[in-house]
Design an enzyme around this catalytic site. Structure first.
Site, PDB file in Angstrom:
ATOM      1  N   HIS A   1      -3.496 136.379  -9.545  1.00 16.58           N
ATOM      2  CA  HIS A   1      -4.492 135.309  -9.397  1.00 16.58           C
ATOM      3  C   HIS A   1      -4.141 134.423  -8.218  1.00 16.58           C
ATOM      4  O   HIS A   1      -2.957 134.189  -7.921  1.00 16.58           O
ATOM      5  CB  HIS A   1      -4.683 134.526 -10.690  1.00 16.58           C
ATOM      6  CG  HIS A   1      -3.509 133.719 -11.156  1.00 16.58           C
ATOM      7  ND1 HIS A   1      -3.261 132.442 -10.716  1.00 16.58           N
ATOM      8  CD2 HIS A   1      -2.525 133.998 -12.043  1.00 16.58           C
ATOM      9  CE1 HIS A   1      -2.182 131.978 -11.319  1.00 16.58           C
ATOM     10  NE2 HIS A   1      -1.698 132.898 -12.117  1.00 16.58           N
TER      11      HIS A   1
ATOM     12  N   ASP B   1      -5.513 131.223  -7.654  1.00 11.82           N
ATOM     13  CA  ASP B   1      -5.517 129.778  -7.924  1.00 11.82           C
ATOM     14  C   ASP B   1      -4.156 129.296  -8.420  1.00 11.82           C
ATOM     15  O   ASP B   1      -3.364 130.075  -8.970  1.00 11.82           O
ATOM     16  CB  ASP B   1      -6.605 129.441  -8.951  1.00 11.82           C
ATOM     17  CG  ASP B   1      -6.411 130.161 -10.273  1.00 11.82           C
ATOM     18  OD1 ASP B   1      -6.249 131.402 -10.268  1.00 11.82           O
ATOM     19  OD2 ASP B   1      -6.393 129.500 -11.328  1.00 11.82           O
TER      20      ASP B   1
ATOM     21  N   ASP C   1       3.863 131.512  -9.249  1.00  6.60           N
ATOM     22  CA  ASP C   1       2.644 131.621 -10.066  1.00  6.60           C
ATOM     23  C   ASP C   1       1.424 131.436  -9.191  1.00  6.60           C
ATOM     24  O   ASP C   1       0.937 130.334  -9.060  1.00  6.60           O
ATOM     25  CB  ASP C   1       2.692 130.570 -11.190  1.00  6.60           C
ATOM     26  CG  ASP C   1       1.549 130.713 -12.173  1.00  6.60           C
ATOM     27  OD1 ASP C   1       0.875 131.748 -12.150  1.00  6.60           O
ATOM     28  OD2 ASP C   1       1.335 129.774 -12.955  1.00  6.60           O
TER      29      ASP C   1
ATOM     30  N   GLU D   1      -7.762 131.595 -12.855  1.00  2.22           N
ATOM     31  CA  GLU D   1      -6.939 132.002 -14.007  1.00  2.22           C
ATOM     32  C   GLU D   1      -6.418 130.794 -14.773  1.00  2.22           C
ATOM     33  O   GLU D   1      -6.381 130.791 -16.002  1.00  2.22           O
ATOM     34  CB  GLU D   1      -5.776 132.873 -13.525  1.00  2.22           C
ATOM     35  CG  GLU D   1      -5.020 133.578 -14.645  1.00  2.22           C
ATOM     36  CD  GLU D   1      -3.927 132.741 -15.287  1.00  2.22           C
ATOM     37  OE1 GLU D   1      -3.545 133.037 -16.426  1.00  2.22           O
ATOM     38  OE2 GLU D   1      -3.452 131.766 -14.666  1.00  2.22           O
TER      39      GLU D   1
ATOM     40  N   ASP E   1       2.220 138.381 -14.221  1.00  2.00           N
ATOM     41  CA  ASP E   1       2.004 136.934 -14.291  1.00  2.00           C
ATOM     42  C   ASP E   1       2.876 136.247 -15.347  1.00  2.00           C
ATOM     43  O   ASP E   1       2.656 135.091 -15.668  1.00  2.00           O
ATOM     44  CB  ASP E   1       0.513 136.657 -14.559  1.00  2.00           C
ATOM     45  CG  ASP E   1       0.140 135.211 -14.256  1.00  2.00           C
ATOM     46  OD1 ASP E   1       0.904 134.526 -13.533  1.00  2.00           O
ATOM     47  OD2 ASP E   1      -0.899 134.751 -14.757  1.00  2.00           O
TER      48      ASP E   1
HETATM   49 ZN   LIG Z   1      -0.135 132.624 -13.397  1.00  3.43          ZN
END
Ligand SMILES: [Zn+2]
Length: 402
Positions: free
Chosen positions: A88, A90, A121, A155, A182
Site C-alpha cells: 500500500h 498510503d 509501512d 489501506e 504488511d
Molecule cells: Zn501497512
C-alpha cells in the site's frame, strides 16, 4: 542466482526509497492529499522496468481526491495464473513531530536503517517487490506463471478506495494467489493466514439533562450508558468465548475503548452518553449474531429506563475463512524460508485489518508476511535496508516458484 541479482540492486533500492518518502501519501480524511504524487512515481518505476501490462484503477473519494491503484503484470510461460504481491502506498500522518529526531518526510539513512514515515509501512514491501521484479527481468528468465504487482491506496483508513475498490473493478484469475508483505516480525518467522473480523460500534444513550441536585427531574444517560456497556461487555464475553490457538490472543476480544465527553461540569446530570467498543471476532462467529445480541440488550435497557439508545456501526469487516495451509503460496513461502534462512516459520492469525482479509473474503488464498522491526505508525519509523533486500530475494524466489 536470482538472489545475487537482487543483491546487486541494493543501492538502487535505497535510492528509490529516498525518492519515495518525500512524496507524501496521507489520506485526505486525516489532512493529507492522497497518494497521487507517490503513485506517479511508482508508475514511472514500473514503466522503466517494463511490464506487459500496467493498469490504473483510480477511485475518487468523497472529498474529491483521486485515490490511485496501480496493477502491473508480467506474463509467464503459462499465463493461466498470477502470484500477486501487494503493497500500500498510503501512510499514517507523522503524529507528534517533536518526537521525531529527523524530518519524517525526508529519508534519513544511518547504518542499516532508513528513517521516515512510510519506510517500513509499507515502503519496504513496495520497493522490495518492484526491485525483485526488476531483478527477474534483468536475469532474463521468463517466470513459469504470471508475476503481478499492485500498489494500492487507502489501506490505513480501511481500503474503501484501495483494495476493496480494486476487487470491485478488476477481474483476478480464479487461480491467483496473493502475498501481502504488511506485517511480520524481525526474523520473518511468522506467516499470517487468518484474521479476526472487526466490529467497531458506538452506543449513544439519550436521557434528560438536569441539575446535579435534581436527578429526579432528569434521566442520567451516563449511568445507563455505563450499565449498558458493562452488560454488553459481559454477555459478549460469556457467549462468544471459544478459543482458536492459531490466533494471538486465542479468543475474540470485546473492548470498550473511547468515551465521548458529556457535560463539562460536575453538577449537571448528563442528558447524553456515548461509548465505543472495538471488537475482534474469531472466524467461527457471525457479526450479525453479535449485533443482534447488542440490539436486544439495548432494547431491554430502553424499556427498563425509558432512555433512547442508538447503536451505530463505525467499522465492520466480517470474519472470513482462513487461507488453507496447503495452498501453494503458503507452502512455497515456507520452503523458501527454510532453504534461505534456515527457519521454520509459524502459521498465525492476527486481530485483523490487512487487505488480505478482503481477498480471503472473495475466496482467494492470501498470506501476510514480511521481515520487519515493528515500528509502524510510531515516531522515527524506519526500515532496515538488510530486511528490504532480503525480503526482495524471497519475493523473487516465490515469483519464480509459483
Ligand atoms: Zn501497512
Amino acid at each position: 542466482m536470482i538472489t545475487d541479482e537482487v543483491e546487486k540492486l541494493k543501492n538502487e533500492m535505497v535510492e528509490a526509497m529516498k525518492d519515495l518518502i518525500p512524496k507524501v501519501a496521507i489520506s485526505p480524511e486525516v489532512g493529507g492529499k492522497g497518494e497521487s504524487e507517490r503513485a506517479n512515481f511508482v508508475e514511472s518505476l514500473l514503466k522503466e522496468i517494463g511490464f506487459d501490462e500496467i493498469k490504473r484503477i483510480d477511485a475518487v473519494d468523497h472529498l474529491g481526491y483521486k485515490r490511485p491503484n496501480i496493477i502491473a503484470k508480467i506474463f509467464g510461460e503459462h499465463p493461466d495464473k498470477t502470484l500477486w504481491i501487494i503493497a500500500h502506498m498510503d501512510t499514517v500522518p507523522e503524529g507528534d513531530i517533536s518526537l521525531w529526531k529527523t524530518d519524517p518526510f525526508n529519508a534519513y539513512i544511518e547504518n542499516d536503517r532508513i528513517y521516515g514515515r512510510g519506510t517500513v509501512d509499507n515502503g519496504q514491501a513496495l520497493i522490495g517487490a518492484i526491485f525483485a521484479i526488476k531483478a527477474i527481468k534483468e536475469y532474463g528468465i521468463k517466470p513459469p506463471h504470471n508475476i503481478g504487482f499492485m500498489a494500492v491506496s487507502d489501506e490505513e483508513m480501511g481500503s474503501k478506495y484501495g483494495m476493496k475498490y480494486v476487487l470491485d473493478h478488476y477481474d483476478f484469475g480464479r487461480n491467483d494467489s496473493f502475498l501481502v508483505p504488511d506485517a511480520g516480525n524481525e526474523f520473518g518467522s511468522e506467516i499470517e493466514i487468518a484474521e479476526k473480523g472487526i466490529l467497531w460500534f458506538s452506543l449513544k444513550v439519550n436521557g434528560i439533562q438536569s441539575h446535579g441536585s435534581r436527578p429526579d427531574l432528569g434521566l442520567n444517560a451516563h449511568r445507563i450508558g455505563m450499565q449498558l456497556a458493562l452488560e454488553i461487555d459481559k454477555v459478549l464475553h460469556e457467549k462468544y468465548n471459544d478459543k482458536d490457538e492459531l490466533f494471538t490472543p486465542p479468543f475474540s476480544t470485546f473492548e470498550p475503548t473511547k468515551k465521548e465527553k458529556n457535560v463539562s461540569n460536575i453538577n449537571t446530570v448528563p442528558g447524553t452518553d456515548i461509548i465505543y467498543f472495538d471488537t475482534r471476532i474469531l472466524p467461527k462467529y457471525k457479526i450479525d449474531d453479535i449485533l443482534r445480541d447488542i440490539d436486544n440488550i439495548a432494547k431491554k435497557y430502553e424499556s427498563i429506563t425509558k432512555a433512547k439508545i442508538e447503536i451505530s456501526v463505525i467499522q465492520r469487516s466480517d470474519p472470513v475463512t482462513p487461507t488453507n495451509a496447503n495452498e501453494k503460496v503458503v507452502s512455497d513461502l515456507i520452503k523458501i524460508l527454510k532453504e534461505t534462512r534456515n527457519i521454520n516459520p509459524k502459521l498465525i492469525g492476527i486481530g485483523g485489518g490487512t487487505v488480505a482479509a478482503e481477498l480471503r473474503g472473495k475466496g482467494y488464498p492470501a498470506v501476510v508476511w514480511a521481515t520487519l522491526d515493528e515500528v509502524e505508525h510510531s515516531p522515527n519509523e524506519y526500515c532496515k535496508i538488510s530486511n528490504m533486500v532480503s525480503d526482495a530475494k524471497v519475493f523473487a524466489l516465490i515469483y519464480l516458484k509459483f
